[in-house]
Write an enzyme that holds these catalytic residues in place. Structure first.
Site, PDB file in Angstrom:
ATOM      1  N   GLU A  21       7.438 -27.208  -0.960  1.00  0.00           N
ATOM      2  CA  GLU A  21       8.387 -28.164  -1.541  1.00  0.00           C
ATOM      3  C   GLU A  21       9.715 -27.482  -1.847  1.00  0.00           C
ATOM      4  O   GLU A  21      10.778 -28.093  -1.734  1.00  0.00           O
ATOM      5  CB  GLU A  21       7.837 -28.756  -2.840  1.00  0.00           C
ATOM      6  N   TYR A  53      31.125 -42.546 -16.045  1.00  0.00           N
ATOM      7  CA  TYR A  53      29.826 -42.421 -15.391  1.00  0.00           C
ATOM      8  C   TYR A  53      29.901 -41.655 -14.082  1.00  0.00           C
ATOM      9  O   TYR A  53      28.887 -41.188 -13.583  1.00  0.00           O
ATOM     10  CB  TYR A  53      29.093 -43.752 -15.263  1.00  0.00           C
ATOM     11  N   GLU A  73       9.295 -33.171 -15.224  1.00  0.00           N
ATOM     12  CA  GLU A  73       9.576 -33.135 -16.658  1.00  0.00           C
ATOM     13  C   GLU A  73      10.750 -32.220 -16.963  1.00  0.00           C
ATOM     14  O   GLU A  73      11.619 -32.533 -17.773  1.00  0.00           O
ATOM     15  CB  GLU A  73       8.348 -32.662 -17.444  1.00  0.00           C
ATOM     16  N   LYS A  99      10.059 -38.580  -7.463  1.00  0.00           N
ATOM     17  CA  LYS A  99       9.884 -37.777  -6.246  1.00  0.00           C
ATOM     18  C   LYS A  99       9.119 -38.636  -5.255  1.00  0.00           C
ATOM     19  O   LYS A  99       8.009 -39.095  -5.542  1.00  0.00           O
ATOM     20  CB  LYS A  99       9.093 -36.514  -6.529  1.00  0.00           C
TER      21      LYS A  99
END
Length: 119
Positions: A21, A53, A73, A99
């Site tokens: 990954e 933004y 996380e 993901k």
């Protein structure tokens, strides 16, 4: 409480627990919901009276294109902390990271983690 919401910011990035990954990368999406008082900008119609933004998206991009992290996380935490620290007027913040096609047995569209501020 008012909100500015950025949904579905897309990134190809090299985060994940498994080595492949971090070599090949994967597709990610990030949502950021910022809760704050928007009365001043609603009345003035001036960009300088609101949250930029575009800058929030830049903060997210810096984290997503930064050093590989093992966990969603951690990505949520890094994004949220940087946004919260840059704009102290934020009352509440929600960050979600998805993901796509996570490496697991069986077909799964995506995995997602959401963190909330204040912490």
């Amino acid at each position: 409480m008012d909100a500015i919401v950025l949904k579905g910011m897309k990134f190809h990035a090299k985060h994940g627990y498994f080595e492949h990954e971090r070599i090949i990368g994967n597709e990610f999406e990030v949502d950021v919901s910022v809760f704050l008082n928007l009365q001043k900008s609603a009345n003035s119609d001036r960009l300088e009276d609101t949250l930029d933004y575009g800058r929030v998206q830049s903060v997210v991009a810096e984290v997503m294109q930064g050093p590989p992290q093992f966990l969603l996380e951690r990505l949520c935490f890094l994004i949220g902390e940087q946004v919260a620290n840059e704009w102290p007027e934020i009352l509440k913040l929600e960050v979600s990271v998805r993901k796509f096609n996570p490496p697991m047995d069986g077909e799964t569209a995506y995995s997602e983690v959401t963190l909330l501020w204040p912490r």
